[in-house]
Scaffold this motif. Structure first.
Motif, PDB file in Angstrom:
ATOM      1  N   ALA A  30      -9.011 -10.195   2.072  1.00 45.70           N
ATOM      2  CA  ALA A  30      -9.791  -9.219   1.306  1.00 45.70           C
ATOM      3  C   ALA A  30      -9.386  -7.811   1.719  1.00 45.70           C
ATOM      4  O   ALA A  30      -9.335  -7.486   2.902  1.00 45.70           O
ATOM      5  CB  ALA A  30     -11.275  -9.436   1.551  1.00 45.70           C
ATOM      6  N   GLN A  31      -9.089  -6.987   0.723  1.00 40.59           N
ATOM      7  CA  GLN A  31      -8.744  -5.583   0.962  1.00 40.59           C
ATOM      8  C   GLN A  31      -9.966  -4.740   0.643  1.00 40.59           C
ATOM      9  O   GLN A  31     -10.422  -4.679  -0.497  1.00 40.59           O
ATOM     10  CB  GLN A  31      -7.560  -5.167   0.092  1.00 40.59           C
ATOM     11  CG  GLN A  31      -7.116  -3.744   0.319  1.00 40.59           C
ATOM     12  CD  GLN A  31      -5.983  -3.344  -0.626  1.00 40.59           C
ATOM     13  OE1 GLN A  31      -5.827  -3.908  -1.713  1.00 40.59           O
ATOM     14  NE2 GLN A  31      -5.194  -2.376  -0.215  1.00 40.59           N
ATOM     15  N   HIS A  32     -10.509  -4.109   1.675  1.00 39.87           N
ATOM     16  CA  HIS A  32     -11.678  -3.233   1.513  1.00 39.87           C
ATOM     17  C   HIS A  32     -11.321  -2.114   0.521  1.00 39.87           C
ATOM     18  O   HIS A  32     -10.182  -1.654   0.499  1.00 39.87           O
ATOM     19  CB  HIS A  32     -12.046  -2.652   2.887  1.00 39.87           C
ATOM     20  CG  HIS A  32     -13.340  -1.935   2.913  1.00 39.87           C
ATOM     21  ND1 HIS A  32     -13.457  -0.607   2.580  1.00 39.87           N
ATOM     22  CD2 HIS A  32     -14.587  -2.358   3.228  1.00 39.87           C
ATOM     23  CE1 HIS A  32     -14.720  -0.242   2.693  1.00 39.87           C
ATOM     24  NE2 HIS A  32     -15.430  -1.284   3.090  1.00 39.87           N
ATOM     25  N   PRO A  33     -12.266  -1.655  -0.291  1.00 40.45           N
ATOM     26  CA  PRO A  33     -11.961  -0.593  -1.266  1.00 40.45           C
ATOM     27  C   PRO A  33     -11.351   0.666  -0.642  1.00 40.45           C
ATOM     28  O   PRO A  33     -10.565   1.358  -1.291  1.00 40.45           O
ATOM     29  CB  PRO A  33     -13.321  -0.287  -1.896  1.00 40.45           C
ATOM     30  CG  PRO A  33     -14.111  -1.526  -1.711  1.00 40.45           C
ATOM     31  CD  PRO A  33     -13.644  -2.133  -0.418  1.00 40.45           C
ATOM     32  N   SER A  34     -11.690   0.944   0.608  1.00 44.27           N
ATOM     33  CA  SER A  34     -11.147   2.147   1.251  1.00 44.27           C
ATOM     34  C   SER A  34      -9.817   1.897   1.958  1.00 44.27           C
ATOM     35  O   SER A  34      -9.210   2.828   2.476  1.00 44.27           O
ATOM     36  CB  SER A  34     -12.158   2.694   2.270  1.00 44.27           C
ATOM     37  OG  SER A  34     -12.287   1.788   3.353  1.00 44.27           O
TER      38      SER A  34
END
Length: 178
Positions: A30-34
């Motif tokens: 999962a790639q965090h939005p930031s």
């Protein structure tokens, strides 16, 4: 409404001749939005370098009290705590106190030598801390692999890392600072 994480499916084939570790790993990342693509690829590379059957990504950016990548033994003790970026001494002191081994991967380019000069003396007291820098140009090259479904091969030998997919390959030569 808050932005949601971007999900990547990763198939990672690892051949680590230095540690004699050979395995295939399938997982969701999962790639965090930031989080930038660059940082996500650094996390993936760190996973490959430290791979084991028990190494896992934690909740990472969302939780202040956890490593972003860690390896716990069966009794719940943390054998390996992995962090990224230019961490401050207070945070690394806490990690070193909770884990047998801590590895910090930096990748910030020109700012890393300045940060290292400011923190080198403080970090010297932590015997279980290793600091490794990935050169900025190589980190940027790794962005070519970013895809929602990644099938990557990683070969590690004599301190060099080859990261490749069906069309591209990148040689990474990590620099050990401590």
């Amino acid at each position: 409404m808050a932005a949601k994480a971007t999900v990547f499916k990763v198939s990672l084939q690892i051949a680590d001749m230095d540690r004699h570790y050979y395995a295939d790993h399938q997982f969701t990342l999962a790639q965090h939005p930031s989080e930038t693509d660059t940082r996500m690829m650094v996390r993936l590379l760190a996973f490959a370098i430290n791979a084991s059957e028990t190494l896992v990504f934690s909740k990472g950016l969302c939780v202040d009290d956890e490593a972003e990548l860690w390896d716990k033994n069966l009794s719940g003790e943390i054998d390996l705590w992995v962090e990224f970026g230019q961490a401050d001494e207070k945070w690394l002191r806490k990690a070193c106190g909770r884990s047998k081994q801590v590895v910090l991967y930096t990748y910030g380019g020109r700012s890393v030598p300045i940060w290292w000069q400011q923190n080198q003396q403080a970090f010297a007291r932590y015997e279980n801390l290793t600091v490794i820098n990935f050169p900025e140009d190589v980190v940027k090259q790794m962005e070519v692999f970013v895809n929602r479904n990644m099938a990557l091969q990683v070969s590690l030998s004599e301190g060099q890392v080859w990261l490749s997919d069906a069309n591209n390959s990148v040689l990474i030569e990590p620099e050990t600072l401590k």
